[in-house]
Design an enzyme around this catalytic site. Structure first.
Site, PDB file in Angstrom:
ATOM      1  CG  HIS A 135      -1.865  -1.014   1.002  1.00  0.00           C
ATOM      2  ND1 HIS A 135      -3.443  -0.205   0.246  1.00  0.00           N
ATOM      3  CD2 HIS A 135      -2.756  -1.749   2.067  1.00  0.00           C
ATOM      4  CE1 HIS A 135      -4.230  -0.951   1.033  1.00  0.00           C
ATOM      5  NE2 HIS A 135      -3.753  -2.558   1.188  1.00  0.00           N
ATOM      6  CB  SER A 181      11.547 -21.272  10.082  1.00  0.00           C
ATOM      7  OG  SER A 181      11.525 -22.912   9.013  1.00  0.00           O
ATOM      8  CE  LYS A 204      25.499 -23.644   6.543  1.00  0.00           C
ATOM      9  NZ  LYS A 204      25.936 -24.271   7.199  1.00  0.00           N
TER      10      LYS A 204
END
Length: 207
Positions: A135, A181, A204
């Site tokens: 937006h 995650s 890495k």
């Protein structure tokens, strides 16, 4: 005997559902390849000026949603597997492309106000969000009235996105990259990068 018959039925039900869906709904703007399987019929919203193409040997689990608006194109390549609750949206002039062998986890969302490409044999975990629009927020008018800024997302081959990853507009990930995650990716990374964090940073290189 009844147990074995029911077991056999539920094993072949996705093939039957896929065949019926293709028979009933396949047309010039919605092309479906060979051996399509689905646990339930996907929800499809398709503008007359847009198109969806599903390749060969594609599997949908329950409650998959495909939306193509404007002149957008959604192309799901051969041998892709889409888990339950996934939502794929193409809008404007976007091209949403899953190359061959992509695996996508449950309840992942692709918000394609601009183009999204996911490379060959990539793995996208559950609850991932790929966002190509933001937006606008300058000026005095309300957020809802200010429109959007769009930028594409390009993910290379053999990518792995962990659970709950968010990918921001304008992001490119090179081949063989991995995102940890719950990371938020707001910049691009070269191939073989392993990144994580909020915002994601290089941890890495993948060997």
């Amino acid at each position: 005997m009844l147990f074995f018959l029911l077991r056999y039925y539920y094993r072949i039900k996705p093939q039957i559902s896929g065949f019926i869906f293709k028979l009933l709904f396949s047309h010039k703007k919605l092309k479906i390849g060979k051996n399509f399987q689905c646990d339930t019929f996907p929800k499809v919203l398709l503008d007359k000026t847009a198109s969806i193409e599903i390749g060969n040997n594609v599997i949908f689990r329950r409650n998959v949603e495909l939306r193509a608006h404007g002149t957008s194109k959604v192309n799901i390549g051969d041998n892709c597997r889409i888990d339950r609750g996934v939502r794929i949206l193409g809008a404007n002039k976007a091209q949403i492309v899953f190359e061959e062998g992509v695996r996508m986890g449950l309840y992942t969302v692709l918000n394609g106000g601009d183009s999204i490409r996911i490379g060959k044999k990539s793995l996208v975990s559950g609850y991932v969000y790929l966002q190509t629009s933001m937006h606008n927020y300058e000026g005095n008018s309300s957020i809802q009235k200010q429109g959007y800024t769009h930028a594409p997302i390009d993910l290379g081959n053999d990518i792995w996105l962990g659970t709950h990853v968010v990918i921001f507009p304008g992001t490119t990930l090179g081949d063989k990259s991995i995102v940890g995650s719950s990371s938020v990716v707001n910049q691009s990374f070269d191939q073989n990068s392993i990144v994580a964090g909020i915002p994601a940073k290089l941890i890495k290189k993948r060997s």
